[in-house]
Design a protein around this motif. Structure first.
Motif, PDB file in Angstrom:
ATOM      1  N   TYR A 140     -16.602   9.707  -3.250  1.00  0.00           N
ATOM      2  CA  TYR A 140     -17.013  10.875  -2.466  1.00  0.00           C
ATOM      3  C   TYR A 140     -16.050  11.248  -1.345  1.00  0.00           C
ATOM      4  N   LEU A 141     -15.417  10.259  -0.757  1.00  0.00           N
ATOM      5  CA  LEU A 141     -14.544  10.503   0.387  1.00  0.00           C
ATOM      6  C   LEU A 141     -13.085  10.396  -0.037  1.00  0.00           C
ATOM      7  N   GLU A 142     -12.201  10.982   0.738  1.00  0.00           N
ATOM      8  CA  GLU A 142     -10.776  10.872   0.410  1.00  0.00           C
ATOM      9  C   GLU A 142     -10.271   9.455   0.643  1.00  0.00           C
ATOM     10  N   ASP A 143     -10.872   8.745   1.576  1.00  0.00           N
ATOM     11  CA  ASP A 143     -10.451   7.389   1.890  1.00  0.00           C
ATOM     12  C   ASP A 143     -11.658   6.603   2.404  1.00  0.00           C
ATOM     13  N   PHE A 144     -11.575   5.309   2.423  1.00  0.00           N
ATOM     14  CA  PHE A 144     -12.578   4.388   2.960  1.00  0.00           C
ATOM     15  C   PHE A 144     -13.829   4.245   2.105  1.00  0.00           C
ATOM     16  N   ASN A 145     -13.818   4.691   0.847  1.00  0.00           N
ATOM     17  CA  ASN A 145     -14.981   4.553  -0.019  1.00  0.00           C
ATOM     18  C   ASN A 145     -15.376   3.098  -0.216  1.00  0.00           C
ATOM     19  N   GLY A 146     -14.407   2.242  -0.472  1.00  0.00           N
ATOM     20  CA  GLY A 146     -14.685   0.826  -0.692  1.00  0.00           C
ATOM     21  C   GLY A 146     -15.275   0.162   0.532  1.00  0.00           C
ATOM     22  N   ARG A 147     -14.699   0.433   1.690  1.00  0.00           N
ATOM     23  CA  ARG A 147     -15.208  -0.159   2.931  1.00  0.00           C
ATOM     24  C   ARG A 147     -16.614   0.331   3.235  1.00  0.00           C
ATOM     25  N   LEU A 148     -16.830   1.637   3.117  1.00  0.00           N
ATOM     26  CA  LEU A 148     -18.150   2.192   3.398  1.00  0.00           C
ATOM     27  C   LEU A 148     -19.193   1.648   2.431  1.00  0.00           C
ATOM     28  N   GLY A 149     -18.872   1.613   1.139  1.00  0.00           N
ATOM     29  CA  GLY A 149     -19.801   1.071   0.159  1.00  0.00           C
ATOM     30  C   GLY A 149     -20.141  -0.378   0.453  1.00  0.00           C
ATOM     31  N   GLY A 150     -19.135  -1.180   0.818  1.00  0.00           N
ATOM     32  CA  GLY A 150     -19.364  -2.581   1.159  1.00  0.00           C
ATOM     33  C   GLY A 150     -20.253  -2.748   2.378  1.00  0.00           C
ATOM     34  N   ILE A 151     -20.053  -1.916   3.375  1.00  0.00           N
ATOM     35  CA  ILE A 151     -20.877  -1.965   4.583  1.00  0.00           C
ATOM     36  C   ILE A 151     -22.322  -1.621   4.230  1.00  0.00           C
ATOM     37  N   ILE A 152     -22.528  -0.571   3.447  1.00  0.00           N
ATOM     38  CA  ILE A 152     -23.884  -0.141   3.082  1.00  0.00           C
ATOM     39  C   ILE A 152     -24.613  -1.240   2.325  1.00  0.00           C
ATOM     40  N   ILE A 153     -23.977  -1.827   1.296  1.00  0.00           N
ATOM     41  CA  ILE A 153     -24.698  -2.834   0.515  1.00  0.00           C
ATOM     42  C   ILE A 153     -24.951  -4.101   1.323  1.00  0.00           C
ATOM     43  N   ASN A 154     -24.061  -4.444   2.242  1.00  0.00           N
ATOM     44  CA  ASN A 154     -24.306  -5.628   3.062  1.00  0.00           C
ATOM     45  C   ASN A 154     -25.424  -5.407   4.067  1.00  0.00           C
ATOM     46  N   ILE A 155     -25.519  -4.231   4.640  1.00  0.00           N
ATOM     47  CA  ILE A 155     -26.616  -3.934   5.574  1.00  0.00           C
ATOM     48  C   ILE A 155     -27.948  -4.002   4.839  1.00  0.00           C
ATOM     49  N   ILE A 156     -28.042  -3.346   3.685  1.00  0.00           N
ATOM     50  CA  ILE A 156     -29.292  -3.342   2.923  1.00  0.00           C
ATOM     51  C   ILE A 156     -29.647  -4.760   2.481  1.00  0.00           C
ATOM     52  N   SER A 157     -28.675  -5.506   1.975  1.00  0.00           N
ATOM     53  CA  SER A 157     -28.909  -6.875   1.545  1.00  0.00           C
ATOM     54  C   SER A 157     -29.422  -7.728   2.705  1.00  0.00           C
ATOM     55  N   TYR A 158     -28.801  -7.605   3.865  1.00  0.00           N
ATOM     56  CA  TYR A 158     -29.216  -8.405   5.019  1.00  0.00           C
ATOM     57  C   TYR A 158     -30.619  -8.041   5.483  1.00  0.00           C
ATOM     58  N   LEU A 159     -30.921  -6.750   5.519  1.00  0.00           N
ATOM     59  CA  LEU A 159     -32.249  -6.324   5.962  1.00  0.00           C
ATOM     60  C   LEU A 159     -33.350  -6.813   5.015  1.00  0.00           C
ATOM     61  N   LEU A 160     -33.063  -6.872   3.723  1.00  0.00           N
ATOM     62  CA  LEU A 160     -34.087  -7.261   2.756  1.00  0.00           C
ATOM     63  C   LEU A 160     -34.152  -8.765   2.501  1.00  0.00           C
ATOM     64  N   THR A 161     -33.040  -9.482   2.661  1.00  0.00           N
ATOM     65  CA  THR A 161     -33.034 -10.897   2.298  1.00  0.00           C
ATOM     66  C   THR A 161     -32.597 -11.822   3.424  1.00  0.00           C
ATOM     67  N   GLY A 162     -32.019 -11.270   4.470  1.00  0.00           N
ATOM     68  CA  GLY A 162     -31.487 -12.109   5.534  1.00  0.00           C
ATOM     69  C   GLY A 162     -30.124 -12.692   5.194  1.00  0.00           C
ATOM     70  N   LYS A 163     -29.541 -12.284   4.067  1.00  0.00           N
ATOM     71  CA  LYS A 163     -28.217 -12.747   3.648  1.00  0.00           C
ATOM     72  C   LYS A 163     -27.341 -11.548   3.339  1.00  0.00           C
ATOM     73  N   TYR A 164     -26.057 -11.716   3.605  1.00  0.00           N
ATOM     74  CA  TYR A 164     -25.104 -10.681   3.221  1.00  0.00           C
ATOM     75  C   TYR A 164     -24.769 -10.831   1.747  1.00  0.00           C
ATOM     76  N   LEU A 165     -24.610  -9.712   1.074  1.00  0.00           N
ATOM     77  CA  LEU A 165     -24.264  -9.739  -0.352  1.00  0.00           C
ATOM     78  C   LEU A 165     -22.870 -10.315  -0.553  1.00  0.00           C
ATOM     79  N   ASN A 166     -21.923  -9.853   0.251  1.00  0.00           N
ATOM     80  CA  ASN A 166     -20.547 -10.344   0.162  1.00  0.00           C
ATOM     81  C   ASN A 166     -20.177 -10.986   1.471  1.00  0.00           C
ATOM     82  N   LYS A 167     -19.686 -12.206   1.391  1.00  0.00           N
ATOM     83  CA  LYS A 167     -19.222 -12.890   2.594  1.00  0.00           C
ATOM     84  C   LYS A 167     -17.715 -12.961   2.538  1.00  0.00           C
ATOM     85  N   LYS A 168     -17.088 -12.704   3.672  1.00  0.00           N
ATOM     86  CA  LYS A 168     -15.637 -12.830   3.737  1.00  0.00           C
ATOM     87  C   LYS A 168     -15.313 -14.311   3.711  1.00  0.00           C
ATOM     88  N   GLN A 169     -14.475 -14.714   2.785  1.00  0.00           N
ATOM     89  CA  GLN A 169     -14.140 -16.146   2.618  1.00  0.00           C
ATOM     90  C   GLN A 169     -13.071 -16.548   3.593  1.00  0.00           C
TER      91      GLN A 169
END
Length: 103
Positions: A74-103
């Motif tokens: 949808y965006l010219e840039d930052f799609n990957g970062r924005l998508g990652g932020i959205i799924i991690n926020i939703i995952s954390y709110l629903l499960t208390g865990k982040y979907l992706n953790k930075k290793q």
């Protein structure tokens, strides 16, 4: 706003900008209520499900959402970062865990 120019991501060329308005329905609006409803209806998933099973199913659902979001680009840039932020926020709110953790 939505991108107004064509972009190329590696060898992939996302849909032309004139189609983005129609494709928005596939991903937006993103909200906890929509995720809860869609997961429950589409995957026969209830929030009484075992915690670990719930996290696994949520990961699968959000991964599919992320793939759709990235494919539309949808965006010219930052799609990957924005998508990652959205799924991690939703995952954390629903499960208390982040979907992706930075290793």
């Amino acid at each position: 706003g939505l991108r107004t120019t064509n972009v190329k991501v590696g060898d992939f060329i996302p849909p032309h900008p004139m189609f983005l308005e129609d494709l928005k329905e596939m991903c937006f609006p993103v909200s906890i209520e929509n995720i809860q409803h869609l997961v429950a209806v589409n995957n026969n998933w209830t929030f009484d499900t075992d915690y670990n099973e719930r996290h696994i199913q949520l990961r699968e659902y959000l991964t599919e959402w992320y793939k759709t979001f990235e494919t539309c680009h949808y965006l010219e840039d930052f799609n990957g970062r924005l998508g990652g932020i959205i799924i991690n926020i939703i995952s954390y709110l629903l499960t208390g865990k982040y979907l992706n953790k930075k290793q």
